[in-house]
Every structure is written in structure tokens, then in C-alpha cells.
Design an enzyme around this catalytic site. Structure first.
Site, PDB file in Angstrom:
ATOM      1  CG  LEU A  75      90.019 -17.033  77.645  1.00 17.04           C
ATOM      2  CD1 LEU A  75      89.609 -15.669  77.133  1.00 17.04           C
ATOM      3  CD2 LEU A  75      91.418 -17.013  78.218  1.00 17.04           C
ATOM      4  CB  CYS A  76      85.737 -22.109  80.539  1.00 15.79           C
ATOM      5  SG  CYS A  76      84.328 -21.513  79.615  1.00 15.79           S
ATOM      6  CG  HIS A  77      87.369 -19.520  85.952  1.00 16.61           C
ATOM      7  ND1 HIS A  77      86.653 -18.539  85.313  1.00 16.61           N
ATOM      8  CD2 HIS A  77      88.412 -18.896  86.556  1.00 16.61           C
ATOM      9  CE1 HIS A  77      87.240 -17.363  85.509  1.00 16.61           C
ATOM     10  NE2 HIS A  77      88.312 -17.557  86.257  1.00 16.61           N
ATOM     11  CG  MET A 113      80.571 -20.563  79.270  1.00 17.12           C
ATOM     12  SD  MET A 113      79.663 -20.119  77.774  1.00 17.12           S
ATOM     13  CE  MET A 113      80.363 -21.218  76.574  1.00 17.12           C
ATOM     14  CD  GLU A 114      81.110 -24.689  83.276  1.00 19.68           C
ATOM     15  OE1 GLU A 114      82.336 -24.498  83.333  1.00 19.68           O
ATOM     16  OE2 GLU A 114      80.297 -23.731  83.274  1.00 19.68           O
ATOM     17  CG  ASP A 128      78.535 -40.009  66.076  1.00 18.49           C
ATOM     18  OD1 ASP A 128      79.020 -40.005  64.927  1.00 18.49           O
ATOM     19  OD2 ASP A 128      78.849 -40.845  66.948  1.00 18.49           O
TER      20      ASP A 128
END
Length: 158
Positions: A75-77, A113-114, A128
Site C-alpha cells: 500500500l505504499c505509493h 516509510m522510505e 549480514d
């Protein structure tokens, strides 16, 4: 309590329609840390990791993560980011790699969100690259520390 905009009246998930929102400069800054043994931090500092320069690789991974956010978070643009900066710093007093990501654009929706994804992907990359030396590492404190632009205005974390 504010309305949850990713759900319609029936409770179904939806992508928020931002077509009526005004474009504005939007900035988000997120931070996080990877905690590790002191010897692991020295290994990173001295560039003794066989996989390469941990901080440079994690920086690039964070930038790539920000750009791929809509592929990872439902749902992120998809956004036309104009700037993504990812900075990593060693803190010997806390045995940590501190990560800061800043995302910018001029658009109709925010870039929180980014920025959070950039920090998360950079932290996972640090993990990692040195996990063979230190399985006890801990990723933590990932949070939004600044947001500006849009109707809701500016947010500064306490």
C-alpha cells in the site's frame, strides 16, 4: 484516535488516494543502530571484513532500500524521490553502528516509510556482512525522528 486511512468503510485494505493533496516538499529522517561486540566494531572500523567495506556497502543498500519501499511495503505509493542520504557512524562508547537516513521529494505524500526502510536495510546489511564474526548483534531503536511537509506539518521526536 485518528482514522486509519489504509482501510475503507468495510475494513478492506486500500491504497490511500492522494490525488487531491497539494504537492509540497516533504522530508523524513529516520535513525537506528546495530549493537555488537567491541571486537566486531574494530573489525568494521579497520575494514577487516572479507566481504568488503561494511559501511559503504550498507550505505548503498540503504539507498536502494528506500527506492524499493513500495515493492516491500504493501500500500505504499511509488514515489519519485529527489534525494536519499544514508549516513553510518561508529560509536565505540556504545559498541554500535548508528544509521541515519534522510529522504526528500516534492509530492503529494510523505517519505517516512522510505527513510525507515533505508535504515532497516542498512542495518540488515551491516548484520549480514559481519554475522560470521558476531552472532550476538542486535538491531534496534529504528524510529522516525523528523518529518516535515504536507497537511500534518512538522514532527520532531522528543
Amino acid at each position: 484516535m485518528p482514522d486509519l486511512t489504509h482501510f475503507d468503510e468495510s475494513g478492506n485494505a486500500r491504497m490511500v488516494d492522494v490525488s487531491d493533496k497539494n504537492s509540497s516538499e516533504r522530508i523524513a529522517v529516520a535513525k537506528g543502530s546495530v549493537y555488537m561486540a567491541p571486537t566486531t566494531l574494530v573489525l568494521i572500523r579497520d575494514r577487516g571484513v572479507k566481504k568488503g567495506d561494511v559501511l559503504t556497502v550498507a550505505q548503498l543498500a540503504g539507498i536502494m532500500g528506500a527506492k524499493r519501499t513500495p515493492d516491500l511495503i504493501p500500500l505504499c505509493h511509488p514515489l519519485a524521490l529527489t534525494s536519499v542520504k544514508v549516513e553510518l557512524a561508529l560509536d565505540a562508547a556504545r559498541n554500535a553502528v548508528d544509521i541515519t537516513a534522510t529522504c526528500k521529494l516534492v509530492g503529494q505524500t510523505g517519505v517516512e516509510m522510505e527513510a525507515l526502510t533505508a535504515v532497516s536495510v542498512a542495518a540488515l546489511t551491516v548484520y549480514d556482512m559481519v554475522k560470521a564474526a558476531d552472532k550476538s548483534m542486535r538491531i534496534g531503536d529504528i524510529r522516525l525522528v523528523h518529518k516535515s511537509g504536507g497537511k500534518s506539518g512538522t514532527f520532531e521526536a522528543a
